[in-house]
Write a protein that holds these residues in place. Structure first.
Motif, PDB file in Angstrom:
ATOM      1  N   GLY A   4       1.120  -1.248   0.011  1.00  0.00           N
ATOM      2  CA  GLY A   4       0.053   0.087   0.052  1.00  0.00           C
ATOM      3  C   GLY A   4       0.824   1.281   0.002  1.00  0.00           C
ATOM      4  O   GLY A   4       0.306   2.228  -0.763  1.00  0.00           O
ATOM      5  N   LEU A   5       1.834   1.200   0.483  1.00  0.00           N
ATOM      6  CA  LEU A   5       2.751   2.393   0.674  1.00  0.00           C
ATOM      7  C   LEU A   5       3.417   2.597  -0.387  1.00  0.00           C
ATOM      8  O   LEU A   5       3.631   3.682  -0.996  1.00  0.00           O
ATOM      9  CB  LEU A   5       4.051   2.183   1.907  1.00  0.00           C
ATOM     10  CG  LEU A   5       5.095   3.487   2.099  1.00  0.00           C
ATOM     11  CD1 LEU A   5       4.472   4.682   2.421  1.00  0.00           C
ATOM     12  CD2 LEU A   5       5.897   3.083   3.140  1.00  0.00           C
ATOM     13  N   GLY A   8       0.601   3.670  -2.928  1.00  0.00           N
ATOM     14  CA  GLY A   8       0.611   5.223  -2.863  1.00  0.00           C
ATOM     15  C   GLY A   8       1.563   6.106  -2.948  1.00  0.00           C
ATOM     16  O   GLY A   8       1.266   7.110  -3.629  1.00  0.00           O
ATOM     17  N   LEU A 249      -6.688   8.473  -3.587  1.00  0.00           N
ATOM     18  CA  LEU A 249      -6.352   7.171  -3.388  1.00  0.00           C
ATOM     19  C   LEU A 249      -4.962   7.022  -2.874  1.00  0.00           C
ATOM     20  O   LEU A 249      -4.468   6.478  -1.919  1.00  0.00           O
ATOM     21  CB  LEU A 249      -6.795   5.991  -4.291  1.00  0.00           C
ATOM     22  CG  LEU A 249      -6.182   4.507  -4.058  1.00  0.00           C
ATOM     23  CD1 LEU A 249      -7.164   4.284  -2.873  1.00  0.00           C
ATOM     24  CD2 LEU A 249      -6.753   3.669  -5.446  1.00  0.00           C
ATOM     25  N   GLY A 250      -4.133   7.417  -3.758  1.00  0.00           N
ATOM     26  CA  GLY A 250      -2.802   7.291  -3.550  1.00  0.00           C
ATOM     27  C   GLY A 250      -2.065   8.152  -2.564  1.00  0.00           C
ATOM     28  O   GLY A 250      -1.372   7.510  -1.646  1.00  0.00           O
ATOM     29  N   ASN A 252      -4.014   8.669   0.288  1.00  0.00           N
ATOM     30  CA  ASN A 252      -4.509   7.965   1.483  1.00  0.00           C
ATOM     31  C   ASN A 252      -3.818   6.794   1.573  1.00  0.00           C
ATOM     32  O   ASN A 252      -3.303   6.573   2.935  1.00  0.00           O
ATOM     33  CB  ASN A 252      -6.022   7.798   1.247  1.00  0.00           C
ATOM     34  CG  ASN A 252      -7.247   8.836   1.144  1.00  0.00           C
ATOM     35  OD1 ASN A 252      -6.483   9.774   1.923  1.00  0.00           O
ATOM     36  ND2 ASN A 252      -8.079   8.688   0.809  1.00  0.00           N
ATOM     37  N   LEU A 253      -3.190   5.913   0.695  1.00  0.00           N
ATOM     38  CA  LEU A 253      -2.400   4.705   0.753  1.00  0.00           C
ATOM     39  C   LEU A 253      -1.251   5.436   1.620  1.00  0.00           C
ATOM     40  O   LEU A 253      -0.558   4.553   2.352  1.00  0.00           O
ATOM     41  CB  LEU A 253      -2.397   4.097  -0.565  1.00  0.00           C
ATOM     42  CG  LEU A 253      -3.383   3.525  -1.006  1.00  0.00           C
ATOM     43  CD1 LEU A 253      -3.236   2.733  -2.427  1.00  0.00           C
ATOM     44  CD2 LEU A 253      -3.867   2.179  -0.067  1.00  0.00           C
ATOM     45  N   ASP A 256      -1.606   5.944   5.208  1.00  0.00           N
ATOM     46  CA  ASP A 256      -1.582   5.003   5.924  1.00  0.00           C
ATOM     47  C   ASP A 256      -0.310   4.007   5.947  1.00  0.00           C
ATOM     48  O   ASP A 256      -0.084   3.719   7.222  1.00  0.00           O
ATOM     49  CB  ASP A 256      -2.668   4.012   5.254  1.00  0.00           C
ATOM     50  CG  ASP A 256      -4.211   4.433   5.467  1.00  0.00           C
ATOM     51  OD1 ASP A 256      -4.513   5.427   6.282  1.00  0.00           O
ATOM     52  OD2 ASP A 256      -4.993   3.860   4.704  1.00  0.00           O
ATOM     53  N   GLY A 257       0.368   4.155   4.794  1.00  0.00           N
ATOM     54  CA  GLY A 257       1.750   3.505   4.992  1.00  0.00           C
ATOM     55  C   GLY A 257       2.574   4.381   6.060  1.00  0.00           C
ATOM     56  O   GLY A 257       3.321   3.714   6.638  1.00  0.00           O
TER      57      GLY A 257
END
Length: 270
Positions: A4-5, A8, A249-250, A252-253, A256-257
Motif C-alpha cells: 500500500g505504501l 500510494g 487514493l494514492g 490516502n495509501l 496509511d503506510g
C-alpha cells in the motif's frame, strides 16, 4: 502494508511528476481551440482525446494537477502553520481559559463546512484559486489544532517533561524541544490526509465555479463541463474523474503506510 505504501507513493509521485512537467512541456496548447478536433477519442494524435472545444485533455489534466496540488499544498501549509501552534498552546495551557478559547474557536470553524466558507469568501472577493486556498486553509486550522493538542496532552504528563519543568524550561521551550518532535509522526500522517482532502475540496469548489477560473484548467471544472456530454464522449468526464480518484487514493495509501512506518506501536505489524 508495504504494498500500500509503495502503491500510494507511486501514484502520488506520478501526479507530482505530471504537474512538474507541465511547467516545461505539454502535448498541446490548452489556450488553442480547434472545433474540427472536438470530442476526439483517445488516439496516437490525442493520447487522452479532446474536449468539446478541441483542447488536448492530457495537457489539461497535467495543468489541472498543478492547480490541484498547489491549492492543496498551500492550504495544508496554512492549516499546519496556524493549527499546530494553537494546538501546542492549548496543550501547554490545558484546563485554562486559553485552552477553552482555542477549542471553542475550533468548534466554531467546524460548524461551517469549507464549501460554505468558500461561498462566503467568494461573495466578498469573487471566485478564484486564491480564495479556494483561503477557504480550505481555514478549515484545516482546527483539524491540525485538535490533532496537535490530542497528541501533546499525554506527553505533558510524562516524567521527563516534569523534569524539564523543574530544570527551569518554560512551556514554549518544552513544546519545541520535547512535544513537537514526539508528535511529528501524527502531523505528517494528518498532513497527507488533509492534502488529499484539499484536492477533493478544490475539485468540488471548481465544480461549482468557486475555484480556479478559466482559462486555467481544473479537474473539477473539467467534470462540470463534461457532465452534459457523458453519453456522447464519456472519456471527457471519465479521465478527470479518474485523476481525482487515483490521486486521493494514492495520498490516502501513502498516509496509511507512513502511519504504519512511523507509529512505534505498529512497526512490528507493518
Amino acid at each position: 502494508m508495504k504494498l500500500g505504501l509503495m502503491l500510494g507513493a507511486g501514484l502520488t509521485l506520478t501526479v507530482i511528476v505530471a504537474a512538474g512537467l507541465s511547467f516545461f512541456w505539454t502535448p498541446g496548447d490548452v489556450a488553442q481551440l480547434s472545433i474540427a478536433a472536438r470530442l476526439q477519442p483517445p488516439s496516437p494524435d490525442y493520447w487522452l482525446g479532446t474536449d468539446h472545444f478541441g483542447r488536448d485533455i492530457l495537457s489539461m489534466v497535467m495543468l489541472g494537477a498543478r492547480v490541484s496540488l498547489a491549492v492543496a499544498l498551500v492550504a495544508v501549509g496554512i492549516g499546519m502553520g496556524l493549527g499546530v501552534p494553537l494546538g501546542l498552546l492549548a496543550a501547554a495551557r490545558r484546563g485554562s481559559w486559553v485552552d477553552d478559547l482555542v477549542m471553542r474557536g475550533n468548534d466554531l470553524v467546524f460548524a461551517f463546512p469549507s464549501l460554505v466558507i468558500a461561498i462566503l469568501i467568494t461573495a466578498v472577493f469573487g471566485p478564484s484559486a486564491v480564495n479556494a486556498i483561503i477557504a480550505i486553509g481555514i478549515f484545516n486550522i482546527p483539524v491540525f489544532a485538535r490533532v496537535t493538542r490530542g497528541g501533546a496532552m499525554p506527553i505533558w504528563t510524562l516524567d521527563y517533561i516534569r523534569a524539564a519543568q523543574v530544570s527551569g524550561k518554560g512551556a514554549l521551550l518544552i513544546s519545541l524541544q520535547h512535544i513537537l518532535p514526539n508528535i511529528a509522526n501524527l502531523l505528517i500522517v494528518q498532513g497527507t490526509i488533509q492534502f488529499s482532502m484539499g484536492i477533493l475540496a478544490e475539485a468540488g469548489l471548481s465544480y461549482v465555479g468557486l475555484g480556479a477560473q478559466p482559462p486555467t484548467p481544473s479537474w473539477g471544472r473539467m467534470l462540470a463541463e463534461a457532465q452534459t456530454m457523458v453519453a456522447l464522449a464519456p472519456h471527457v468526464a471519465i479521465i478527470p474523474g479518474l485523476c481525482i480518484v487515483l490521486t486521493v487514493l494514492g495520498l490516502n495509501l501513502l498516509g496509511d503506510g507512513l502511519r504504519d512506518r512511523l507509529d512505534p506501536r505498529l512497526k512490528g505489524q507493518a
